[in-house]
Design an enzyme around this catalytic site. Structure first.
Site, PDB file in Angstrom:
ATOM      1  CG  ASP A 192      -1.881   1.110   1.272  1.00 11.76           C
ATOM      2  OD1 ASP A 192      -2.778   1.096   0.418  1.00 11.76           O
ATOM      3  OD2 ASP A 192      -1.759   2.022   2.114  1.00 11.76           O
ATOM      4  CD  GLU A 223      15.435 -14.894   3.486  1.00 12.54           C
ATOM      5  OE1 GLU A 223      14.754 -15.481   4.355  1.00 12.54           O
ATOM      6  OE2 GLU A 223      16.001 -13.809   3.672  1.00 12.54           O
TER       7      GLU A 223
HETATM    8  C1  GLC Z   1      -4.193   3.142  -0.677  1.00 13.19           C
HETATM    9  C2  GLC Z   1      -5.439   2.309  -0.571  1.00 13.19           C
HETATM   10  C3  GLC Z   1      -6.555   3.184  -0.086  1.00 13.19           C
HETATM   11  C4  GLC Z   1      -6.181   3.722   1.276  1.00 13.19           C
HETATM   12  C5  GLC Z   1      -4.841   4.449   1.232  1.00 13.19           C
HETATM   13  C6  GLC Z   1      -4.300   4.685   2.615  1.00 13.19           C
HETATM   14  O1  GLC Z   1      -4.296   4.123  -1.635  1.00 13.19           O
HETATM   15  O2  GLC Z   1      -5.733   1.712  -1.796  1.00 13.19           O
HETATM   16  O3  GLC Z   1      -7.770   2.504  -0.024  1.00 13.19           O
HETATM   17  O4  GLC Z   1      -7.167   4.619   1.719  1.00 13.19           O
HETATM   18  O5  GLC Z   1      -3.863   3.680   0.570  1.00 13.19           O
HETATM   19  O6  GLC Z   1      -3.901   3.478   3.198  1.00 13.19           O
END
Ligand code: GLC
Length: 502
Positions: A192, A223
């Site tokens: 993310d 690994e």
């Molecule tokens: C990414 C995710 C989104 C979230 C953001 C913060 O963009 O896809 O849904 O709100 O990160 O974690």
């Protein structure tokens, strides 16, 4: 599947909370997902990517993670997650989970400790006063104050404090988290906000040191063999984007340039060419993404006069011709499936669901809505619980009242209603994915010159994909049509239609 299964995989995104509810509490869960695995097998996907499933106060739909080594009780238990991974593997479906390294939750042990003990604040970005005037990506200041007067940084909601990647403990923690899940059989992670981890006092996007993090993660992944690292990297500069995909970093990353394109032959061709030319030098397979839990659903987007996507106002309430959007979404699905690399299918895309734009404001849960003072409707409209069967809500989603209301009109869009309709979106996806498995995926393409408004190319297997984005029907090249997104008359491909030929 081969060592490099991810290079050509069809990956289905499960937004767990809205997929299927197994225990009747109105929220999707692992029990619901496990019971629907046969549906996903039949759809013909290679892997499932799940949005965060960890314990979370849900200030941002689970992207506020309180514990990276457990499962949110609303979704199930760690034992159930392990069983789910086994069951998916028995069906030859890989499992990809979401890892959120940029920020955690104000309910995480680390943050609670930091609040109690100012000496334990170095895992986050604490300061006596805001170090800059950064705005949160969801609106408002990116700095919030704690009771003793210090401030902390959160690029997203205040409940999502940013982690300090200058602290070696943070590196250690995430390498351990990766191992924790790889040891439980997870085949890959979606990372993310992957470009945001490293901060200076004046910048936070795409700083060079972030690549050191992923080089290390790659060593960890290697690994375990056959594990894939997938970056969520929103960067307009494709050269910078491709740096994340160098051979010792991430395996793949989401192609948001393609997702953001208008339904326009020039824009799409530009994006496809740019994607191929930036991925080839680093040896990474492109990905083709039309939709996810953050963006307006294609059926609605492609029915608007301006069919681009941008996070800002999301063009909410702009008129959309849903019939046109549906037709284009069908054509786009076959186009995306035919391109070289891997393809993503966000749950509900295979049912042709539109964005739900008329949610009552009081049910909206996305922090984007509240933090923008209601200016931005947020992302709830693409996160509505799926319609599975029956004539009225909850449409087989579960026995309880779904956490977001489903439109009455979705009776025509249930998986059950579409199963027996040969012309349905569901059957288009099934047929497309089945042909794709045999003949498409990883490789290269050769463009065919069929005019500016026609995207036509042949793949290594000999399959030709032709998408007509012009207003008038165009003649198809020689060959037998094996699948088309709409009817073909007298060898002519109508506007907004894709055909596959061999
Ligand atoms: C990414 C995710 C989104 C979230 C953001 C913060 O963009 O896809 O849904 O709100 O990160 O974690």
């Amino acid at each position: 599947m081969s060592q490099t299964w991810w290079r050509g995989a069809a990956i289905y995104q499960v937004y767990l909370r809205s997929f299927a509810d197994g225990n009747g509490d109105g929220a999707g869960d692992l029990a619901g997902l496990r019971s629907r695995l046969p549906y996903l097998k039949e759809l013909g996907i290679d892997a499932i990517w799940l949005n965060p499933w960890y314990p979370s106060p849900m200030a941002d739909g689970g992207y506020d993670v309180a514990d990276y080594r457990d499962i949110e009780p609303v979704f199930g238990t760690l034992g159930e997650a392990e069983r789910f991974i086994e069951e998916a593997h028995e069906l030859d479906i890989k499992v990809i989970i979401d890892v959120v390294p940029n920020h955690s939750s104000t309910e995480s042990e680390w943050f609670k400790e930091a609040l109690e003990n100012p000496a334990a604040r170095d895992r986050f970005w604490f300061a006596d006063e805001p170090l800059n005037d950064w705005q949160s990506i969801f609106g408002g200041s990116a700095w919030s104050q704690v009771p003793d007067g210090q401030w902390y940084l959160h690029l997203f909601a205040p409940e999502q404090p940013d982690l300090n990647w200058a602290n070696p403990e943070v590196h250690q923690e995430f390498e351990d988290v990766l191992r924790f899940w790889f040891e439980r059989g997870v085949d890959g992670v979606r990372i993310d906000s992957a470009a945001l981890l490293i901060k200076s006092d004046t910048a936070y996007e795409d700083l060079d040191e972030v690549h050191d993090v992923y080089r290390r993660w790659r060593e960890v992944a290697d690994e375990y063999g056959e594990r894939v690292l997938i970056g969520e990297v929103w960067l307009p500069d494709q050269e910078r984007f491709a740096r994340y995909l160098r051979p010792d970093e991430l395996h793949t990353a989401f192609n948001f340039d393609f997702l953001s394109c208008a339904w326009d032959p020039r824009d799409l061709r530009r994006s496809i060419d740019l994607t191929l030319s930036t991925h080839t030098p680093v040896g990474a397979p492109p990905t083709w993404v039309l939709s996810n839990h953050d963006v307006t659903r294609p059926v609605t987007r492609y029915g608007r006069a301006d069919s681009t996507f941008a996070h800002g106002g999301r063009l909410h309430g702009t008129p959309s011709d849903l019939e046109l959007g549906y037709r284009r979404a069908r054509a786009a699905a076959l186009l995306a499936m035919a391109l070289p690399g891997s393809v993503y299918v966000y749950q509900g895309e295979e049912l042709g669901l539109p964005e739900v734009e008329d949610l009552p404001n009081e049910v909206r849960q996305d922090p984007m809505y509240a933090r923008s003072g209601g200016e931005n409707p947020g992302r709830d409209g693409c996160r509505i619980p799926l319609p599975w069967s029956g004539e009225e809500p909850p449409f087989g989603f579960g026995t309880g009242t779904p956490w977001l209301p489903q439109p009455e009109g979705w009776r025509k869009l249930t998986a059950e209603a579409q199963r027996t309709d040969l012309g349905s979106m569901l059957n288009l996806y099934r047929s497309g994915l089945a042909i794709r498995r045999e003949r498409l995926g990883d490789g290269t393409l050769t463009w065919l010159p069929l005019g500016e408004e026609v995207l036509a190319f042949t793949r290594d297997s000999g399959l030709t994909s032709v998408t007509n984005l012009g207003a008038d029907p165009v003649p198809l090249p020689a060959g037998e049509v094996v699948l088309a997104s709409g009817p073909i008359e007298d060898g002519l491909l109508p506007s907004d239609t894709t055909a596959w030929l061999v």
